[in-house]
Design a protein around this motif. Sequence first.
Motif, short mmCIF file in Angstrom:
data_model
loop_
_atom_site.label_atom_id
_atom_site.label_comp_id
_atom_site.label_asym_id
_atom_site.label_seq_id
_atom_site.Cartn_x
_atom_site.Cartn_y
_atom_site.Cartn_z
N UNK A 125 75.12 53.76 -63.42
CA UNK A 125 76.45 54.03 -63.94
C UNK A 125 77.33 52.80 -63.96
N UNK A 126 76.87 51.70 -63.37
CA UNK A 126 77.63 50.45 -63.41
C UNK A 126 77.16 49.61 -64.60
N UNK A 127 77.95 48.58 -64.91
CA UNK A 127 77.64 47.71 -66.03
C UNK A 127 77.40 46.28 -65.56
N UNK A 128 76.52 45.61 -66.28
CA UNK A 128 76.30 44.18 -66.03
C UNK A 128 77.46 43.41 -66.64
N UNK A 129 77.56 42.14 -66.29
CA UNK A 129 78.64 41.32 -66.85
C UNK A 129 78.49 41.17 -68.36
N UNK A 130 77.27 41.39 -68.85
CA UNK A 130 77.05 41.37 -70.28
C UNK A 130 77.39 42.67 -70.96
N UNK A 131 77.79 43.67 -70.19
CA UNK A 131 78.22 44.94 -70.75
C UNK A 131 77.16 46.01 -70.81
N UNK A 132 75.97 45.75 -70.30
CA UNK A 132 74.89 46.73 -70.35
C UNK A 132 75.09 47.79 -69.26
N UNK A 133 75.03 49.05 -69.68
CA UNK A 133 75.15 50.16 -68.73
C UNK A 133 73.79 50.44 -68.09
N UNK A 134 73.75 50.47 -66.78
CA UNK A 134 72.51 50.77 -66.06
C UNK A 134 72.41 52.28 -65.88
N UNK A 135 71.44 52.88 -66.56
CA UNK A 135 71.29 54.33 -66.53
C UNK A 135 70.05 54.80 -65.78
N UNK A 136 69.15 53.90 -65.45
CA UNK A 136 67.89 54.30 -64.82
C UNK A 136 67.37 53.19 -63.94
N UNK A 137 66.37 53.51 -63.12
CA UNK A 137 65.77 52.46 -62.29
C UNK A 137 65.09 51.40 -63.16
N UNK A 138 64.55 51.81 -64.32
CA UNK A 138 63.94 50.83 -65.24
C UNK A 138 64.99 49.85 -65.75
N UNK A 139 66.21 50.37 -66.06
CA UNK A 139 67.30 49.48 -66.49
C UNK A 139 67.64 48.47 -65.40
N UNK B 104 59.16 46.61 -59.52
CA UNK B 104 58.61 47.72 -60.31
C UNK B 104 59.47 48.96 -60.12
N UNK B 105 59.88 49.62 -61.23
CA UNK B 105 60.72 50.82 -61.09
C UNK B 105 59.96 51.99 -60.49
N UNK B 106 60.67 52.80 -59.73
CA UNK B 106 60.05 53.96 -59.08
C UNK B 106 59.52 54.97 -60.06
N UNK B 107 60.11 55.05 -61.27
CA UNK B 107 59.64 56.01 -62.26
C UNK B 107 58.18 55.79 -62.61
N UNK B 108 57.69 54.56 -62.49
CA UNK B 108 56.28 54.27 -62.72
C UNK B 108 55.40 55.02 -61.71
N UNK B 109 55.95 55.26 -60.53
CA UNK B 109 55.21 55.91 -59.45
C UNK B 109 55.54 57.40 -59.34
N UNK B 110 56.26 57.92 -60.32
CA UNK B 110 56.52 59.35 -60.34
C UNK B 110 57.76 59.79 -59.61
N UNK B 111 58.61 58.85 -59.15
CA UNK B 111 59.83 59.24 -58.43
C UNK B 111 60.93 58.23 -58.70
N UNK B 112 62.04 58.71 -59.22
CA UNK B 112 63.19 57.86 -59.53
C UNK B 112 64.43 58.44 -58.83
N UNK B 113 65.52 57.62 -58.68
CA UNK B 113 65.64 56.21 -59.08
C UNK B 113 65.39 55.28 -57.89
#
Length: 409
Positions: free
Chosen positions: A344-358, A372-381
């Motif tokens: 829910x936060x944004x990077x200084x470049x303006x990108x909204x982080x919506x997931x562990x992959x983001x 490695x994002x947790x979603x790869x292992x079946x559990x997020x975030x």
Amino acid sequence: MTPDTADSIAFQPAQRVRAIGVSEILRITDHANALKRAGRPVIVLGAGEPDFDTPQNVREAAVRAIERGDTRYTVLDGSPAMKAAVQLKFKRDNALDFALDEISVSAGAKQVIFNALMASLNPGDEVILPAPYWTSYADIVQICGGVPVSVACAEANGFRLDAAQLEAAITPRTRWLFVNSPSNPSGAAYSAAQLKPLCEVLLRHPQVWVLADDIYEHILYDGLAFATPVAVEPRLRERTLTINGVSKAYAMTGWRVGYGAGPRALIAAMAVVQSQTTSCPSSISQAAAIEALTGPQGIVAERCADFQARRDFVVAALNRAPGLHCRVPEGAFYTFASCAGVLGKRTRGGTLLQSDSDFCRYLLQDFEVAVVPGSVFGLAPYFRISYATSMSQLEEACQRIIAACDALE
């Protein structure tokens, strides 16, 4: 050649692999390494590979095998000497007795898993995977015609499966339950007392077999005693395959030797699969593995102490990062930290982080740390860090992760 003709002869992958790609862990690691080759100072914390060298006595055993000419095919699923070494290991470390024909040796523990599922699964058979789980489990199940059944294991329960969850997940189609302790990716480990209720559920469901992946057995911290299902509940012996290998404890990932022990009928069926794929494991690698399993074991404990120091450092550092939370893992060489607080936060470049992959993409692109994002292992975030690297690399990586969290708006 007309366009229609070209389309008609284009390669079409088999149905069994269409929905499966190359391991996401390897893909992330390869991308990060490509950035490094391009000159960027990327720190790669993705691969589950010890940074230590293979012990000297093990390397010397391989050289001796080459010099005496042990370079030919061995017995299909492991030489008698290799199986005897595995037999000794199970008796010494786990108080388990297996006959030689109850043991299978393959080109890595992953092949043991593949052989077992290929030999046992029929289309539509279900395999229960407590999540988070090693990503290859689900893909191997699918390739072998089975259906992976993911069961989310809460952080509040130490990322461990409980008896009620297991009972609810079992159906008439359930064929296997996977138990990986200590776990990749969470580092969670089951004590004998925690395994016992699961075993009691399994005793009520005789059609369900157990695959115990013990590959991180010797990387266990804080004096915890290792436990494996068939040792906790001997009545499960005739439907349990206990898997291990030399890759992690002995820093022998490239040697490719894994092994499993279980019922004769299963082991024989696995040999049929192996006979039509890789045939026998490497003779030289088996010679090295024999020395690893039967030689001096002190170095294993020494390296485990190093891993524990790294664990303590990484966990403390991650818990200082705004928005992150990391429990203390009991074993393996991974942390599995929650990044829910930065979504829910944004990077200084303006990108909204919506997931562990983001979040993981942000760490790599803006702060040059590959995880490695947790979603790869079946559990997020969540996200996984492998701390099987030098302390200097870990210190720099953690500084960057903290800076990345501080920079979010």
